[in-house]
Design an enzyme around this catalytic site. Structure first.
Site, PDB file in Angstrom:
ATOM      1  N   TYR A 104      -3.897  -4.000  15.756  1.00  0.00           N
ATOM      2  CA  TYR A 104      -4.009  -4.353  14.418  1.00  0.00           C
ATOM      3  C   TYR A 104      -3.023  -4.432  13.477  1.00  0.00           C
ATOM      4  O   TYR A 104      -2.173  -3.332  13.613  1.00  0.00           O
ATOM      5  CB  TYR A 104      -5.335  -3.363  13.789  1.00  0.00           C
ATOM      6  CG  TYR A 104      -5.724  -3.630  12.424  1.00  0.00           C
ATOM      7  CD1 TYR A 104      -6.510  -4.817  12.161  1.00  0.00           C
ATOM      8  CD2 TYR A 104      -5.158  -3.200  11.219  1.00  0.00           C
ATOM      9  CE1 TYR A 104      -6.887  -4.980  11.234  1.00  0.00           C
ATOM     10  CE2 TYR A 104      -5.443  -3.409  10.157  1.00  0.00           C
ATOM     11  CZ  TYR A 104      -6.350  -4.332   9.908  1.00  0.00           C
ATOM     12  OH  TYR A 104      -6.714  -4.699   8.734  1.00  0.00           O
ATOM     13  N   TRP A 162      -0.932  -6.019   9.683  1.00  0.00           N
ATOM     14  CA  TRP A 162      -0.288  -7.294   8.729  1.00  0.00           C
ATOM     15  C   TRP A 162       0.687  -8.079   9.171  1.00  0.00           C
ATOM     16  O   TRP A 162       0.766  -9.113   9.012  1.00  0.00           O
ATOM     17  CB  TRP A 162      -0.466  -6.920   7.355  1.00  0.00           C
ATOM     18  CG  TRP A 162      -1.619  -6.905   6.598  1.00  0.00           C
ATOM     19  CD1 TRP A 162      -2.843  -5.941   6.889  1.00  0.00           C
ATOM     20  CD2 TRP A 162      -1.843  -7.536   5.462  1.00  0.00           C
ATOM     21  NE1 TRP A 162      -3.664  -6.360   6.000  1.00  0.00           N
ATOM     22  CE2 TRP A 162      -3.137  -7.237   4.903  1.00  0.00           C
ATOM     23  CE3 TRP A 162      -1.441  -8.230   4.601  1.00  0.00           C
ATOM     24  CZ2 TRP A 162      -3.821  -7.754   3.901  1.00  0.00           C
ATOM     25  CZ3 TRP A 162      -1.770  -8.870   3.326  1.00  0.00           C
ATOM     26  CH2 TRP A 162      -3.116  -8.485   3.266  1.00  0.00           C
TER      27      TRP A 162
HETATM   28  N1  LIG Z   1      -6.025   6.585   4.352  1.00  0.00           N
HETATM   29  C1  LIG Z   1      -6.006   5.296   4.207  1.00  0.00           C
HETATM   30  N2  LIG Z   1      -5.334   4.409   5.202  1.00  0.00           N
HETATM   31  C2  LIG Z   1      -5.643   3.273   5.129  1.00  0.00           C
HETATM   32  C3  LIG Z   1      -6.139   2.579   4.121  1.00  0.00           C
HETATM   33  C4  LIG Z   1      -6.616   3.301   3.069  1.00  0.00           C
HETATM   34  O1  LIG Z   1      -7.388   2.726   1.809  1.00  0.00           O
HETATM   35  N3  LIG Z   1      -6.552   4.689   2.926  1.00  0.00           N
HETATM   36  N4  LIG Z   1      -6.154   1.091   4.034  1.00  0.00           N
HETATM   37  C5  LIG Z   1      -6.131   0.606   5.389  1.00  0.00           C
HETATM   38  C6  LIG Z   1      -6.261  -0.977   5.354  1.00  0.00           C
HETATM   39  S1  LIG Z   1      -7.025  -1.747   4.280  1.00  0.00           S
HETATM   40  C7  LIG Z   1      -5.248  -1.501   6.004  1.00  0.00           C
HETATM   41  S2  LIG Z   1      -5.271  -3.270   5.886  1.00  0.00           S
HETATM   42  C8  LIG Z   1      -4.286  -0.896   7.017  1.00  0.00           C
HETATM   43  C9  LIG Z   1      -2.932  -1.533   7.074  1.00  0.00           C
HETATM   44  O2  LIG Z   1      -2.212  -1.100   8.202  1.00  0.00           O
HETATM   45  P1  LIG Z   1      -0.934  -2.009   8.785  1.00  0.00           P
HETATM   46  O3  LIG Z   1      -1.072  -3.526   8.639  1.00  0.00           O
HETATM   47  O4  LIG Z   1      -0.734  -1.685  10.195  1.00  0.00           O
HETATM   48  O5  LIG Z   1       0.258  -1.524   7.868  1.00  0.00           O
HETATM   49  P2  LIG Z   1       1.620  -2.155   7.711  1.00  0.00           P
HETATM   50  O6  LIG Z   1       2.568  -1.056   7.057  1.00  0.00           O
HETATM   51  O7  LIG Z   1       1.404  -3.404   7.066  1.00  0.00           O
HETATM   52  O8  LIG Z   1       2.131  -2.435   9.337  1.00  0.00           O
HETATM   53  C10 LIG Z   1       2.688  -3.646   9.740  1.00  0.00           C
HETATM   54  C11 LIG Z   1       3.828  -3.239  10.688  1.00  0.00           C
HETATM   55  O9  LIG Z   1       4.187  -4.449  11.409  1.00  0.00           O
HETATM   56  C12 LIG Z   1       5.618  -4.399  11.120  1.00  0.00           C
HETATM   57  N5  LIG Z   1       6.283  -5.932  11.237  1.00  0.00           N
HETATM   58  C13 LIG Z   1       6.281  -6.692   9.901  1.00  0.00           C
HETATM   59  N6  LIG Z   1       6.766  -7.959  10.337  1.00  0.00           N
HETATM   60  C14 LIG Z   1       6.718  -7.994  11.648  1.00  0.00           C
HETATM   61  C15 LIG Z   1       7.136  -8.797  12.716  1.00  0.00           C
HETATM   62  O10 LIG Z   1       7.384 -10.046  12.427  1.00  0.00           O
HETATM   63  N7  LIG Z   1       6.921  -8.398  14.140  1.00  0.00           N
HETATM   64  C16 LIG Z   1       6.770  -7.221  14.279  1.00  0.00           C
HETATM   65  N8  LIG Z   1       6.455  -7.128  15.673  1.00  0.00           N
HETATM   66  N9  LIG Z   1       6.171  -6.378  13.778  1.00  0.00           N
HETATM   67  C17 LIG Z   1       6.289  -6.471  12.128  1.00  0.00           C
HETATM   68  C18 LIG Z   1       6.147  -3.705  10.283  1.00  0.00           C
HETATM   69  O11 LIG Z   1       7.524  -3.165  10.259  1.00  0.00           O
HETATM   70  C19 LIG Z   1       4.987  -2.783  10.015  1.00  0.00           C
HETATM   71  O12 LIG Z   1       5.263  -1.363  10.827  1.00  0.00           O
HETATM   72  O13 LIG Z   1      -4.000   0.639   6.455  1.00  0.00           O
HETATM   73  C20 LIG Z   1      -5.406   1.155   6.850  1.00  0.00           C
HETATM   74  N10 LIG Z   1      -5.240   2.608   6.242  1.00  0.00           N
HETATM   75  N1  LIG Z   2       0.432  -3.525  -3.709  1.00  0.00           N
HETATM   76  C1  LIG Z   2      -0.489  -3.500  -2.661  1.00  0.00           C
HETATM   77  N2  LIG Z   2      -1.512  -4.338  -2.672  1.00  0.00           N
HETATM   78  C2  LIG Z   2      -2.296  -4.224  -1.642  1.00  0.00           C
HETATM   79  C3  LIG Z   2      -2.147  -3.664  -0.454  1.00  0.00           C
HETATM   80  C4  LIG Z   2      -0.898  -2.622  -0.409  1.00  0.00           C
HETATM   81  O1  LIG Z   2      -0.807  -2.293   0.592  1.00  0.00           O
HETATM   82  N3  LIG Z   2      -0.232  -2.765  -1.438  1.00  0.00           N
HETATM   83  N4  LIG Z   2      -3.256  -3.733   0.609  1.00  0.00           N
HETATM   84  C5  LIG Z   2      -3.916  -4.987   0.660  1.00  0.00           C
HETATM   85  C6  LIG Z   2      -5.072  -4.790   1.633  1.00  0.00           C
HETATM   86  S1  LIG Z   2      -4.718  -4.674   3.031  1.00  0.00           S
HETATM   87  C7  LIG Z   2      -6.353  -4.448   1.108  1.00  0.00           C
HETATM   88  S2  LIG Z   2      -7.454  -4.163   2.191  1.00  0.00           S
HETATM   89  C8  LIG Z   2      -6.658  -4.660  -0.147  1.00  0.00           C
HETATM   90  C9  LIG Z   2      -7.621  -3.172  -0.447  1.00  0.00           C
HETATM   91  O2  LIG Z   2      -8.191  -3.469  -1.867  1.00  0.00           O
HETATM   92  P1  LIG Z   2      -9.072  -1.965  -2.067  1.00  0.00           P
HETATM   93  O3  LIG Z   2      -9.677  -1.488  -1.006  1.00  0.00           O
HETATM   94  O4  LIG Z   2     -10.014  -2.278  -3.257  1.00  0.00           O
HETATM   95  O5  LIG Z   2      -7.841  -0.977  -2.795  1.00  0.00           O
HETATM   96  P2  LIG Z   2      -7.568   0.498  -2.824  1.00  0.00           P
HETATM   97  O6  LIG Z   2      -6.066   0.385  -3.653  1.00  0.00           O
HETATM   98  O7  LIG Z   2      -7.732   1.408  -1.576  1.00  0.00           O
HETATM   99  O8  LIG Z   2      -8.919   0.977  -4.022  1.00  0.00           O
HETATM  100  C10 LIG Z   2      -8.864   0.606  -5.098  1.00  0.00           C
HETATM  101  C11 LIG Z   2      -9.283   1.484  -6.077  1.00  0.00           C
HETATM  102  O9  LIG Z   2     -10.779   1.938  -5.727  1.00  0.00           O
HETATM  103  C12 LIG Z   2     -10.881   3.135  -6.432  1.00  0.00           C
HETATM  104  N5  LIG Z   2     -11.814   3.970  -5.522  1.00  0.00           N
HETATM  105  C13 LIG Z   2     -11.647   4.736  -4.169  1.00  0.00           C
HETATM  106  N6  LIG Z   2     -12.489   5.179  -3.704  1.00  0.00           N
HETATM  107  C14 LIG Z   2     -13.804   4.815  -4.706  1.00  0.00           C
HETATM  108  C15 LIG Z   2     -15.162   5.305  -4.495  1.00  0.00           C
HETATM  109  O10 LIG Z   2     -15.617   5.930  -3.737  1.00  0.00           O
HETATM  110  N7  LIG Z   2     -15.761   4.672  -5.858  1.00  0.00           N
HETATM  111  C16 LIG Z   2     -15.398   3.989  -6.752  1.00  0.00           C
HETATM  112  N8  LIG Z   2     -15.897   3.252  -7.841  1.00  0.00           N
HETATM  113  N9  LIG Z   2     -13.968   3.641  -6.690  1.00  0.00           N
HETATM  114  C17 LIG Z   2     -13.230   4.206  -5.601  1.00  0.00           C
HETATM  115  C18 LIG Z   2      -9.596   3.936  -6.328  1.00  0.00           C
HETATM  116  O11 LIG Z   2      -9.315   4.396  -7.448  1.00  0.00           O
HETATM  117  C19 LIG Z   2      -8.550   2.633  -6.210  1.00  0.00           C
HETATM  118  O12 LIG Z   2      -7.764   2.832  -6.964  1.00  0.00           O
HETATM  119  O13 LIG Z   2      -5.573  -4.311  -1.013  1.00  0.00           O
HETATM  120  C20 LIG Z   2      -4.431  -5.285  -0.882  1.00  0.00           C
HETATM  121  N10 LIG Z   2      -3.598  -5.201  -1.703  1.00  0.00           N
HETATM  122 MO   LIG Z   3      -6.452  -3.993   4.457  1.00  0.00          MO
END
Ligand SMILES: Nc1nc2c(c(=O)[nH]1)N[C@H]1C(S)=C(S)[C@@H](COP(=O)(O)OP(=O)(O)OC[C@H]3O[C@@H](n4cnc5c(=O)[nH]c(N)nc54)[C@H](O)[C@@H]3O)O[C@H]1N2
Ligand SMILES: Nc1nc2c(c(=O)[nH]1)N[C@H]1C(S)=C(S)[C@@H](COP(=O)(O)OP(=O)(O)OC[C@H]3O[C@@H](n4cnc5c(=O)[nH]c(N)nc54)[C@H](O)[C@@H]3O)O[C@H]1N2
Ligand SMILES: [Mo]
Length: 768
Positions: free
Chosen positions: A110, A112
């Site tokens: 999994y 991005w």
């Molecule tokens: N505590 C907490 N944890 C969370 C979340 C949260 O809200 N709270 N949010 C979750 C969510 S929504 C998401 S989507 C995940 C995201 O989790 P990930 O998508 O796993 O996080 P990234 O850091 O984007 O990891 C991408 C990796 O791919 C590598 N990469 C980039 N380009 C390439 C390429 O071309 N080739 C290869 N081989 N590697 C590459 C980068 O160096 C990086 O290590 O995290 C989740 N984890």
């Molecule tokens: N800059 C930046 N943008 C991103 C990403 C990133 O890594 N960096 N990741 C992308 C990805 S993979 C995803 S999935 C999206 C995720 O999008 P979201 O999941 O919506 O993003 P978060 O920043 O985890 O949360 C948004 C806000 O929700 C509030 N929140 C947390 N828990 C609760 C709750 O229980 N109740 C309420 N009411 N509010 C709560 C927090 O204050 C937080 O700032 O963002 C995307 N956009």
């Molecule tokens: Mo995500």
């Protein structure tokens, strides 16, 4: 010498998930694309990362892997020539598939990765693993797992919800009120899967305000709506959203404000849901007073809000974060049900929003760019896990698990292969993941940098970054197709993921199947031509490949007629049926009822999470940790450079806490602090602010995991990774999604000298 070594002063286009940029190959300067009116600063670090000391220059093998001992995450590495490293990796794969079958290879991988469509790491690894007999895959995403599983039961599909939700344009024209659970943080709209041609979300939101739309931000963080919107901030306790929604629904019924005709003709199960709201079975009416107690919001304000929802053309939007919690299915189901009762569902500029601002696509006036994917082939293995159950799988092979009405069992994994994602970023309870990670025989990883993932691998195959190869990118619900041009020869001995897989496929007698005899540019051109053919069918003329490549971009026209699925449904639910069993919105689901789950019932319901401010555990760990998405980067990517590196406090990730909570603990702005619970700890730099409600501490995700003692059961990350603290349980038996946002901690001022960071230096490489 390659043509890129000398460098040129020309600016070449590139694209990432956070926007389009131009790069000068002579010095790797980066500037935003002139076509983007509101670019994100995240991309400005792209060039700096290329020759960074943390780049992995050659294949590496963990020393203990060669000698059959040592521990992943606490070992040294041996630099290895490509041919030898590929031989070792191919033999490991071949041995495992020969002895245990392909269902012992986990290739869920999994993450991005990069925005490019050809060098899209997930497509590459899945194509490769399918060519050699298949792999165990993962279902759903860390982003929206609970939503992805519950919404099909309620509305028939998540694509319907995302395609049918009102755009900003519709809200500005017809809407009056937006009630945003979890806000609609602009920090997140910097990002979009596959990229953003033009960042317009901030301006689109302001246009709604200018047109008179009012915003209510129900969130622990004030910044979850941009200040220009003058939103009303209702600071509710995290995880109490479902209770608030149920109380709003209860008020609508009590005051006879619910849309009875729509509920009768377009929904099923309203009577039974209403009976739950009235407390007929459990003796607890879901009143405003009841929700006030749980959420901390005044009961009177909940009652007036219910009236405002009924009287105005209203959008109820629920951010994705709100479902990344224990019982995270409920706020989506309750939110859709509330919207169905509100009178606005299916009307222009009203209804339900699946997380405005979560990514730029949500609410954007874009289209599905017909981008031809890299063909993946067929996976001969049918086993899968819900994506966030990885530690469970590695620790409990053969054990049963529930998922969306099925009982399945965890496969017995001997080899883990990761390419384009970072479990040491994304997974909850990293202490547990590190334990689980010791189980397989072999872990193979493609990475460009010495981040926490590469430091936990046996075989590291160093890959190129987006500036070192050619590709094209197109974002989800965007309009721009961008060229991504190579500006540099690969760093050190780094290779494209494609070439690495080609080398392995060759050794596993699948070389021709994997490459189809094509080079990088053959594929890029083929994907472009595929899109062009699709577009021509849809009546849009795209230029030939040469013209596109030399222009650097092609911008599609906005869609003339937006999808009006819910409007057509409202007009006549017999003509436009939803793909649910009843063809209607299911406020009561007989399907889910038949699963007989204790943690997800037949209608939206309140369940008290194990970890939130209302739980007994809050006596020991009195702060709710919000580990939201970082403003300064995408997840863990480019944490070591650019705006992310600049944002650190004494080298640690900043954490936001309320002045009241800080004062109680003698913490002042800029102090180093220690967050802890009974799963682990991490350090952070304190930012004291009244923009976060008392009782809540915010530490964004993405600081590269840097354990003080890599062998400790309860690790302390000295850099500030919040997943040392989060809990690794599923949302419920239904979706088994991740629950990062249900987590309690305590915090203290760090006493004594701060332990030094190790993640900022490469690990020990033998023979160097
Ligand atoms: N505590 C907490 N944890 C969370 C979340 C949260 O809200 N709270 N949010 C979750 C969510 S929504 C998401 S989507 C995940 C995201 O989790 P990930 O998508 O796993 O996080 P990234 O850091 O984007 O990891 C991408 C990796 O791919 C590598 N990469 C980039 N380009 C390439 C390429 O071309 N080739 C290869 N081989 N590697 C590459 C980068 O160096 C990086 O290590 O995290 C989740 N984890
Ligand atoms: N800059 C930046 N943008 C991103 C990403 C990133 O890594 N960096 N990741 C992308 C990805 S993979 C995803 S999935 C999206 C995720 O999008 P979201 O999941 O919506 O993003 P978060 O920043 O985890 O949360 C948004 C806000 O929700 C509030 N929140 C947390 N828990 C609760 C709750 O229980 N109740 C309420 N009411 N509010 C709560 C927090 O204050 C937080 O700032 O963002 C995307 N956009
Ligand atoms: Mo995500």
């Amino acid at each position: 010498m390659s043509k890129y070594d000398s460098g040129s002063d020309e600016w070449s286009p590139t694209a990432a998930h956070w926007g389009t940029y131009e790069v000068r190959s002579s010095d790797l300067s980066v500037r935003p694309s002139p076509h983007d009116p509101d670019p994100s600063p995240i991309g400005l670090g792209l060039g700096e990362a290329i020759d960074h000391p943390l780049r992995i220059s050659a294949p590496m093998i963990r020393k203990g892997y060669l000698s059959g001992n040592g521990r992943r995450g606490a070992d040294t590495y041996v630099e290895t020539p490509w041919d030898e490293a590929l031989d070792i990796a191919a033999k490991a794969i071949d041995d495992v598939r020969g002895q245990h079958g392909n269902s012992s290879i986990y290739g869920g991988s999994y993450g991005w990765g990069s925005a490019g469509r050809f060098h899209h790491p997930q497509s590459q690894i899945h194509r490769f693993l399918n060519c050699i007999g298949g792999y165990v895959r993962s279902e759903n995403t860390y982003s929206t797992a609970a939503m992805e599983v519950i919404v099909p039961h309620v509305l028939g599909g998540i694509d319907i919800l995302m395609g049918g939700m009102p755009r900003w344009r519709d809200i500005a024209e017809h809407g009056q009120l937006v009630v945003a659970f979890g806000g609609m943080a602009l920090k997140n709209a910097q990002v979009n899967p596959g990229g953003v041609g033009q960042h317009t979300a901030a301006a689109d939101q302001r246009a709604c305000r200018d047109a008179g739309v009012r915003f209510v931000n129900i969130s622990p963080l004030k910044d979850d709506t941009q200040s220009a919107l003058d939103a009303e901030w209702l600071a509710a306790r995290p995880n109490s959203d479902t209770a608030i929604m149920l109380a709003l629904a209860h008020c609508l019924i009590k005051e006879d404000l619910h849309d009875k005709d729509f509920l009768e003709s377009h929904c099923v199960g309203f009577e039974k849901f209403a009976s739950y709201l009235m407390g007929e079975a459990d003796g607890q009416p879901k009143t405003a007073e009841w929700a006030a107690e749980l959420s901390g919001l005044p009961a009177d304000r909940l009652r007036t809000l219910a009236r405002e929802i009924a009287e105005n053309r209203t959008v109820i939007t629920v951010s994705w974060s709100v479902q990344r919690t224990q019982y995270g299915e409920q706020p989506y189901w309750a939110g859709i049900s509330l919207s169905a009762m509100s009178g606005s569902f299916g009307k222009d500029g009203g209804g339900f929003g699946a997380g405005y601002g979560a990514v730029h696509a949500m609410g954007n006036d874009g289209r599905m760019i017909p981008i031809a994917p890299l063909p993946q082939g067929e996976n001969a293995v049918s086993d899968f896990i819900p994506v966030a159950r990885i530690s469970d799988m590695l620790i409990n092979p053969g054990a049963p698990f529930a998922y969306n009405g099925e009982t399945r069992s965890y496969p017995d994994i001997k080899l883990v292969y990761w390419c384009g994602g970072n479990p040491f970023h994304h997974h909850q309870d990293l202490g547990r993941l590190v334990q689980a990670w010791q189980e397989p025989q072999t872990v193979i990883v493609h990475e460009a940098w010495w981040n926490a993932l590469s430091r936990h691998a046996d075989i590291i195959l160093p890959c190129t970054t987006l500036l070192e190869r050619n590709d094209l990118a197109a974002g989800f619900n965007d309009l721009t197709l961008s060229a991504m041009k190579q500006v540099r020869a690969p760093f050190g001995e780094a290779r494209n993921d494609y070439d690495i897989f080609a080398g392995l496929a060759e050794r596993l007698d699948a070389g021709g199947t994997f490459t189809d005899g094509k080079t990088e540019m053959d594929w890029v051109r083929e994907l472009y031509d595929g899109s062009r053919a699709f577009s021509t069918e849809g009546g849009i003329e795209m230029p030939d490949f040469e013209t596109f490549w030399s222009d650097g971009r092609f911008v599609f026209p906005p869609p003339d007629t937006p999808l009006r699925i819910f409007q057509s449904f409202r007009e006549d639910p017999k003509v436009t049926r939803l793909p649910t069993p009843s063809g209607r919105i299911e406020l009561w689901s007989e399907t889910i009822e038949s699963f007989q789950y204790a943690d997800c019932k037949a209608c939206p319901a309140w369940f008290s999470p194990d970890e939130w401010l209302g739980a007994p555990r809050a006596k020991t760990f009195p702060l709710h940790l919000i580990s939201n998405q970082p403003k300064t980067r995408l997840h863990s990517q480019y944490d070591h450079v650019g705006v992310s590196a600049k944002s650190k406090i004494q080298g640690r990730e900043p954490a936001l806490l309320n002045a009241h909570d800080a004062a109680k603990r003698g913490i002042v702005d800029g102090d180093l602090i220690r967050l802890f619970n009974d799963r682990g700890a991490c350090l952070a730099g304190a930012t004291v602010s009244d923009d976060v409600m008392p009782g809540v501490i915010v530490l964004s995700t993405g600081a590269w995991y840097d354990p003080e003692d890599p062998e400790a059961d309860q690790p302390t990350c000295v850099h500030g990774n919040p997943n040392t603290l989060t809990k690794d349980i599923g949302t419920s038996s239904l979706a088994q999604g991740p629950t990062a946002h249900s987590c309690l901690v305590e915090v203290e001022k760090l006493s004594g000298p701060a332990p030094s960071l190790r993640i900022t230096e490469p690990p020990v490489i033998e023979g160097k």
